[in-house]
Design a protein around this motif. Sequence first.
Motif, PDB file in Angstrom:
ATOM      1  N   ASN A  31       0.823  -1.211   0.000  1.00 45.62           N
ATOM      2  CA  ASN A  31       0.000   0.000   0.000  1.00 45.62           C
ATOM      3  C   ASN A  31       0.853   1.256   0.000  1.00 45.62           C
ATOM      4  OD1 ASN A  31      -2.424  -1.375  -0.100  1.00 45.62           O
ATOM      5  ND2 ASN A  31      -2.726  -1.331   2.104  1.00 45.62           N
ATOM      6  N   GLU A  32       1.955   1.247   0.737  1.00 48.81           N
ATOM      7  CA  GLU A  32       2.862   2.398   0.756  1.00 48.81           C
ATOM      8  C   GLU A  32       3.484   2.623  -0.621  1.00 48.81           C
ATOM      9  OE1 GLU A  32       3.636   4.723   3.118  1.00 48.81           O
ATOM     10  OE2 GLU A  32       1.966   3.855   4.219  1.00 48.81           O
ATOM     11  N   ILE A  33       3.914   1.558  -1.262  1.00 46.07           N
ATOM     12  CA  ILE A  33       4.501   1.668  -2.608  1.00 46.07           C
ATOM     13  C   ILE A  33       3.460   2.192  -3.588  1.00 46.07           C
ATOM     14  CG2 ILE A  33       5.498   0.364  -4.535  1.00 46.07           C
ATOM     15  CD1 ILE A  33       6.651  -1.578  -2.374  1.00 46.07           C
ATOM     16  N   ILE A  56       9.791  -3.385  -7.548  1.00 43.16           N
ATOM     17  CA  ILE A  56      10.025  -4.569  -6.728  1.00 43.16           C
ATOM     18  C   ILE A  56      11.092  -5.456  -7.362  1.00 43.16           C
ATOM     19  CG2 ILE A  56       8.992  -6.704  -5.853  1.00 43.16           C
ATOM     20  CD1 ILE A  56       6.350  -5.095  -5.548  1.00 43.16           C
ATOM     21  N   GLN A  57      10.995  -5.675  -8.660  1.00 46.69           N
ATOM     22  CA  GLN A  57      11.970  -6.521  -9.337  1.00 46.69           C
ATOM     23  C   GLN A  57      13.360  -5.884  -9.335  1.00 46.69           C
ATOM     24  OE1 GLN A  57       9.799  -7.089 -12.986  1.00 46.69           O
ATOM     25  NE2 GLN A  57       8.926  -9.004 -12.268  1.00 46.69           N
ATOM     26  N   PHE A  58      13.425  -4.564  -9.448  1.00 40.12           N
ATOM     27  CA  PHE A  58      14.698  -3.860  -9.371  1.00 40.12           C
ATOM     28  C   PHE A  58      15.355  -4.111  -8.018  1.00 40.12           C
ATOM     29  CE2 PHE A  58      17.029  -0.012  -8.060  1.00 40.12           C
ATOM     30  CZ  PHE A  58      17.970   0.059  -9.082  1.00 40.12           C
ATOM     31  N   ASN A  59      14.582  -4.052  -6.956  1.00 41.06           N
ATOM     32  CA  ASN A  59      15.116  -4.292  -5.620  1.00 41.06           C
ATOM     33  C   ASN A  59      15.356  -5.770  -5.350  1.00 41.06           C
ATOM     34  OD1 ASN A  59      15.346  -1.690  -3.988  1.00 41.06           O
ATOM     35  ND2 ASN A  59      13.441  -1.466  -5.109  1.00 41.06           N
ATOM     36  N   ALA A  60      14.589  -6.630  -5.978  1.00 38.59           N
ATOM     37  CA  ALA A  60      14.779  -8.068  -5.807  1.00 38.59           C
ATOM     38  C   ALA A  60      16.042  -8.543  -6.520  1.00 38.59           C
ATOM     39  CB  ALA A  60      13.569  -8.828  -6.319  1.00 38.59           C
ATOM     40  N   ARG A  64      18.351 -12.379  -3.419  1.00 33.67           N
ATOM     41  CA  ARG A  64      17.983 -13.642  -4.046  1.00 33.67           C
ATOM     42  C   ARG A  64      16.659 -14.186  -3.506  1.00 33.67           C
ATOM     43  NH1 ARG A  64      21.474 -14.263  -7.693  1.00 33.67           N
ATOM     44  NH2 ARG A  64      23.695 -14.409  -7.380  1.00 33.67           N
ATOM     45  N   GLN A  65      16.208 -13.651  -2.375  1.00 34.60           N
ATOM     46  CA  GLN A  65      14.972 -14.162  -1.788  1.00 34.60           C
ATOM     47  C   GLN A  65      13.959 -13.038  -1.682  1.00 34.60           C
ATOM     48  OE1 GLN A  65      16.310 -15.981   1.814  1.00 34.60           O
ATOM     49  NE2 GLN A  65      17.215 -17.719   0.770  1.00 34.60           N
ATOM     50  N   LYS A  66      13.362 -12.929  -0.548  1.00 34.09           N
ATOM     51  CA  LYS A  66      12.341 -11.913  -0.332  1.00 34.09           C
ATOM     52  C   LYS A  66      12.979 -10.530  -0.223  1.00 34.09           C
ATOM     53  CE  LYS A  66       9.237 -15.136  -0.069  1.00 34.09           C
ATOM     54  NZ  LYS A  66       8.400 -15.453  -1.178  1.00 34.09           N
ATOM     55  N   VAL A  67      12.255  -9.513  -0.643  1.00 31.79           N
ATOM     56  CA  VAL A  67      12.739  -8.134  -0.596  1.00 31.79           C
ATOM     57  C   VAL A  67      12.521  -7.588   0.807  1.00 31.79           C
ATOM     58  CG1 VAL A  67      12.456  -5.834  -1.561  1.00 31.79           C
ATOM     59  CG2 VAL A  67      12.191  -7.832  -3.035  1.00 31.79           C
ATOM     60  N   ARG A  68      13.555  -6.994   1.377  1.00 28.82           N
ATOM     61  CA  ARG A  68      13.471  -6.379   2.700  1.00 28.82           C
ATOM     62  C   ARG A  68      13.970  -4.945   2.582  1.00 28.82           C
ATOM     63  NH1 ARG A  68      10.332  -9.940   3.867  1.00 28.82           N
ATOM     64  NH2 ARG A  68      10.995 -11.929   4.667  1.00 28.82           N
ATOM     65  N   GLN A  76      13.691   5.506   1.040  1.00 30.25           N
ATOM     66  CA  GLN A  76      14.959   5.763   0.360  1.00 30.25           C
ATOM     67  C   GLN A  76      15.067   4.960  -0.931  1.00 30.25           C
ATOM     68  OE1 GLN A  76      17.179   8.206   1.214  1.00 30.25           O
ATOM     69  NE2 GLN A  76      17.886   7.709  -0.848  1.00 30.25           N
ATOM     70  N   LYS A  77      14.613   3.708  -0.906  1.00 32.65           N
ATOM     71  CA  LYS A  77      14.631   2.880  -2.118  1.00 32.65           C
ATOM     72  C   LYS A  77      13.713   3.464  -3.191  1.00 32.65           C
ATOM     73  CE  LYS A  77      17.295  -0.571  -0.865  1.00 32.65           C
ATOM     74  NZ  LYS A  77      18.528  -0.926  -1.524  1.00 32.65           N
ATOM     75  N   LEU A  78      12.558   3.967  -2.775  1.00 31.35           N
ATOM     76  CA  LEU A  78      11.643   4.602  -3.727  1.00 31.35           C
ATOM     77  C   LEU A  78      12.284   5.839  -4.337  1.00 31.35           C
ATOM     78  CD1 LEU A  78       8.328   4.176  -1.750  1.00 31.35           C
ATOM     79  CD2 LEU A  78       8.738   3.296  -4.055  1.00 31.35           C
ATOM     80  N   LEU A  79      12.916   6.661  -3.517  1.00 32.58           N
ATOM     81  CA  LEU A  79      13.588   7.864  -4.025  1.00 32.58           C
ATOM     82  C   LEU A  79      14.726   7.508  -4.971  1.00 32.58           C
ATOM     83  CD1 LEU A  79      13.695   9.987  -0.748  1.00 32.58           C
ATOM     84  CD2 LEU A  79      12.326  10.473  -2.798  1.00 32.58           C
ATOM     85  N   ASP A  80      15.533   6.519  -4.602  1.00 34.34           N
ATOM     86  CA  ASP A  80      16.632   6.080  -5.465  1.00 34.34           C
ATOM     87  C   ASP A  80      16.111   5.561  -6.796  1.00 34.34           C
ATOM     88  OD1 ASP A  80      18.393   6.719  -3.429  1.00 34.34           O
ATOM     89  OD2 ASP A  80      18.693   4.636  -2.791  1.00 34.34           O
ATOM     90  N   TYR A  81      15.083   4.751  -6.730  1.00 35.65           N
ATOM     91  CA  TYR A  81      14.487   4.190  -7.945  1.00 35.65           C
ATOM     92  C   TYR A  81      13.928   5.304  -8.817  1.00 35.65           C
ATOM     93  CZ  TYR A  81      11.364   1.582 -10.992  1.00 35.65           C
ATOM     94  OH  TYR A  81      10.719   1.069 -12.089  1.00 35.65           O
TER      95      TYR A  81
END
Length: 87
Positions: A31-33, A56-60, A64-68, A76-81
Motif C-alpha cells: 500500500n505504501e509503494i 520490486i523486481q529492481f530491488n529483488a 535472491r529471496q524476499k525483498v526487505r 529511500q529505495k523509492l527515491l533512489d528508484y
Amino acid sequence: MENEKNCIHLTDFAFQKICNEEFGINRGVYNEIDNWFFNKGLVDILKRRREILNFIQFNAANHRQKVRFGSGGLRQKLLDYYDNVAI
C-alpha cells in the motif's frame, strides 16, 4: 512472477497476494509503494502496477529471496528508484 502482462489486470487483493508470495511484500508495504507512485502522478492503475512491479523486481535483483527494506529503507529505495530508473 506470474505472467506479468496478465497479473496487472487482477484485482487489487490478488495482485498484492502475488507480490507477497513472490517477493515477501506484505499488504502494508504494498500500500505504501502504491500510494507513493500514485502521489508521483501515476494515476492509471495499469501503468502504476507495471511501475510497482519494476520497482520490486529492481530491488529483488539485489536479493535472491524476499525483498526487505528495513526501517525507513522503503522511502529511500523509492527515491533512489525514482531518481535513477523510473518513469
